[in-house]
Design a protein around this motif. Structure first.
Motif, PDB file in Angstrom:
ATOM      1  N   VAL A 176       0.844  -1.201   0.000  1.00  0.00           N
ATOM      2  CA  VAL A 176       0.000   0.000   0.000  1.00  0.00           C
ATOM      3  C   VAL A 176       0.877   1.247   0.000  1.00  0.00           C
ATOM      4  N   ASN A 177       1.920   1.255   0.811  1.00  0.00           N
ATOM      5  CA  ASN A 177       2.837   2.397   0.867  1.00  0.00           C
ATOM      6  C   ASN A 177       3.579   2.589  -0.455  1.00  0.00           C
ATOM      7  N   ILE A 178       4.050   1.496  -1.030  1.00  0.00           N
ATOM      8  CA  ILE A 178       4.768   1.563  -2.301  1.00  0.00           C
ATOM      9  C   ILE A 178       3.850   2.101  -3.398  1.00  0.00           C
ATOM     10  N   GLU A 179       2.634   1.582  -3.466  1.00  0.00           N
ATOM     11  CA  GLU A 179       1.669   2.046  -4.471  1.00  0.00           C
ATOM     12  C   GLU A 179       1.382   3.534  -4.307  1.00  0.00           C
ATOM     13  N   ASP A 180       1.191   3.966  -3.073  1.00  0.00           N
ATOM     14  CA  ASP A 180       0.907   5.385  -2.810  1.00  0.00           C
ATOM     15  C   ASP A 180       2.062   6.283  -3.242  1.00  0.00           C
ATOM     16  N   ARG A 181       3.276   5.865  -2.931  1.00  0.00           N
ATOM     17  CA  ARG A 181       4.446   6.670  -3.282  1.00  0.00           C
ATOM     18  C   ARG A 181       4.616   6.777  -4.793  1.00  0.00           C
ATOM     19  N   ILE A 182       4.416   5.656  -5.474  1.00  0.00           N
ATOM     20  CA  ILE A 182       4.549   5.662  -6.932  1.00  0.00           C
ATOM     21  C   ILE A 182       3.434   6.489  -7.563  1.00  0.00           C
ATOM     22  N   ALA A 183       2.217   6.324  -7.077  1.00  0.00           N
ATOM     23  CA  ALA A 183       1.081   7.077  -7.623  1.00  0.00           C
ATOM     24  C   ALA A 183       1.255   8.577  -7.411  1.00  0.00           C
ATOM     25  N   SER A 184       1.787   8.963  -6.261  1.00  0.00           N
ATOM     26  CA  SER A 184       1.953  10.399  -6.006  1.00  0.00           C
ATOM     27  C   SER A 184       3.018  11.015  -6.912  1.00  0.00           C
ATOM     28  N   LYS A 185       3.985  10.233  -7.331  1.00  0.00           N
ATOM     29  CA  LYS A 185       5.060  10.748  -8.197  1.00  0.00           C
ATOM     30  C   LYS A 185       4.748  10.586  -9.684  1.00  0.00           C
ATOM     31  N   PHE A 186       4.105   9.466 -10.064  1.00  0.00           N
ATOM     32  CA  PHE A 186       3.911   9.163 -11.482  1.00  0.00           C
ATOM     33  C   PHE A 186       2.453   9.096 -11.918  1.00  0.00           C
ATOM     34  N   GLY A 187       1.521   9.180 -10.968  1.00  0.00           N
ATOM     35  CA  GLY A 187       0.103   9.100 -11.322  1.00  0.00           C
ATOM     36  C   GLY A 187      -0.208   7.796 -12.029  1.00  0.00           C
ATOM     37  N   ASN A 188      -0.980   7.880 -13.108  1.00  0.00           N
ATOM     38  CA  ASN A 188      -1.354   6.660 -13.833  1.00  0.00           C
ATOM     39  C   ASN A 188      -0.352   6.326 -14.944  1.00  0.00           C
ATOM     40  N   GLN A 189       0.809   6.962 -14.939  1.00  0.00           N
ATOM     41  CA  GLN A 189       1.827   6.690 -15.955  1.00  0.00           C
ATOM     42  C   GLN A 189       2.712   5.499 -15.598  1.00  0.00           C
ATOM     43  N   VAL A 190       2.595   5.020 -14.368  1.00  0.00           N
ATOM     44  CA  VAL A 190       3.225   3.765 -13.965  1.00  0.00           C
ATOM     45  C   VAL A 190       2.125   2.903 -13.368  1.00  0.00           C
ATOM     46  N   MET A 191       1.894   1.765 -14.000  1.00  0.00           N
ATOM     47  CA  MET A 191       0.866   0.836 -13.524  1.00  0.00           C
ATOM     48  C   MET A 191       1.538  -0.347 -12.835  1.00  0.00           C
ATOM     49  N   LEU A 192       0.888  -0.864 -11.810  1.00  0.00           N
ATOM     50  CA  LEU A 192       1.433  -1.965 -11.024  1.00  0.00           C
ATOM     51  C   LEU A 192       0.524  -3.181 -11.138  1.00  0.00           C
ATOM     52  N   PHE A 193       1.127  -4.311 -11.469  1.00  0.00           N
ATOM     53  CA  PHE A 193       0.400  -5.573 -11.568  1.00  0.00           C
ATOM     54  C   PHE A 193       1.003  -6.555 -10.570  1.00  0.00           C
ATOM     55  N   CYS A 194       0.169  -7.108  -9.732  1.00  0.00           N
ATOM     56  CA  CYS A 194       0.587  -8.000  -8.656  1.00  0.00           C
ATOM     57  C   CYS A 194       0.221  -9.439  -9.028  1.00  0.00           C
ATOM     58  N   THR A 195       1.204 -10.345  -8.964  1.00  0.00           N
ATOM     59  CA  THR A 195       0.983 -11.744  -9.303  1.00  0.00           C
ATOM     60  C   THR A 195       1.464 -12.627  -8.155  1.00  0.00           C
ATOM     61  N   PHE A 196       0.589 -13.497  -7.686  1.00  0.00           N
ATOM     62  CA  PHE A 196       0.938 -14.435  -6.626  1.00  0.00           C
ATOM     63  C   PHE A 196       1.501 -15.705  -7.261  1.00  0.00           C
ATOM     64  N   LEU A 197       2.678 -16.103  -6.843  1.00  0.00           N
ATOM     65  CA  LEU A 197       3.284 -17.335  -7.337  1.00  0.00           C
ATOM     66  C   LEU A 197       3.316 -18.332  -6.191  1.00  0.00           C
ATOM     67  N   ASN A 198       2.646 -19.435  -6.382  1.00  0.00           N
ATOM     68  CA  ASN A 198       2.569 -20.479  -5.354  1.00  0.00           C
ATOM     69  C   ASN A 198       3.322 -21.704  -5.850  1.00  0.00           C
ATOM     70  N   PRO A 199       4.587 -21.843  -5.434  1.00  0.00           N
ATOM     71  CA  PRO A 199       5.431 -22.916  -5.954  1.00  0.00           C
ATOM     72  C   PRO A 199       4.838 -24.311  -5.739  1.00  0.00           C
ATOM     73  N   LYS A 200       4.908 -25.077  -6.778  1.00  0.00           N
ATOM     74  CA  LYS A 200       4.534 -26.495  -6.712  1.00  0.00           C
ATOM     75  C   LYS A 200       5.783 -27.350  -6.548  1.00  0.00           C
ATOM     76  N   LYS A 201       6.870 -26.838  -7.096  1.00  0.00           N
ATOM     77  CA  LYS A 201       8.151 -27.528  -7.028  1.00  0.00           C
ATOM     78  C   LYS A 201       9.233 -26.464  -7.163  1.00  0.00           C
ATOM     79  N   SER A 202      10.318 -26.599  -6.449  1.00  0.00           N
ATOM     80  CA  SER A 202      11.337 -25.559  -6.480  1.00  0.00           C
ATOM     81  C   SER A 202      12.726 -26.151  -6.282  1.00  0.00           C
ATOM     82  N   LYS A 203      13.687 -25.502  -6.882  1.00  0.00           N
ATOM     83  CA  LYS A 203      15.089 -25.868  -6.683  1.00  0.00           C
ATOM     84  C   LYS A 203      15.897 -24.624  -6.330  1.00  0.00           C
ATOM     85  N   LEU A 204      15.260 -23.677  -5.660  1.00  0.00           N
ATOM     86  CA  LEU A 204      15.934 -22.443  -5.248  1.00  0.00           C
ATOM     87  C   LEU A 204      16.842 -22.699  -4.070  1.00  0.00           C
TER      88      LEU A 204
END
Length: 104
Positions: free
Chosen positions: A76-104
């Motif tokens: 919420v803080n990050i979105e607010d800061r970006i919106a106050s500086k760039f308005g709608n010229q920077v859009m944010l898309f949030c994607t949840f990744l739920n690992p099924k298998k990992s080798k990290l």
């Protein structure tokens, strides 16, 4: 492990300013996040984008609870800061990744 991907799309007219902000301010914000175990800040290359450019922040959390806490407070803080500086010229898309298998 719980992963969150944030993709930022910036319009062409603001790219220079956004790149500076992303490389410095966003990077600093992420460094100060306590519950993020690992992260990758990236410039996204894609033939599919004709206008502007995408950037990504991939974050790894210990568990889903830490990811949810990030969404409810820090994002919420990050979105607010970006919106106050760039308005709608920077859009944010949030994607949840739920690992099924990992080798990290």
């Amino acid at each position: 492990m719980s992963i969150l991907s944030l993709t930022f799309h910036c319009v062409a007219e603001r790219l220079t300013e956004w790149e500076d902000y992303f490389n410095n301010t966003v990077s600093e914000m992420v460094e100060n996040l306590m519950d993020v175990e690992k992260y990758i800040l990236s410039e996204v290359e894609s033939d599919m984008i004709q206008e502007g450019k995408n950037y990504n922040l991939l974050m790894v959390f210990e568990n889903a609870e830490f990811r949810q806490q990030f969404l409810e407070s820090e994002l919420v803080n990050i979105e607010d800061r970006i919106a106050s500086k760039f308005g709608n010229q920077v859009m944010l898309f949030c994607t949840f990744l739920n690992p099924k298998k990992s080798k990290l």
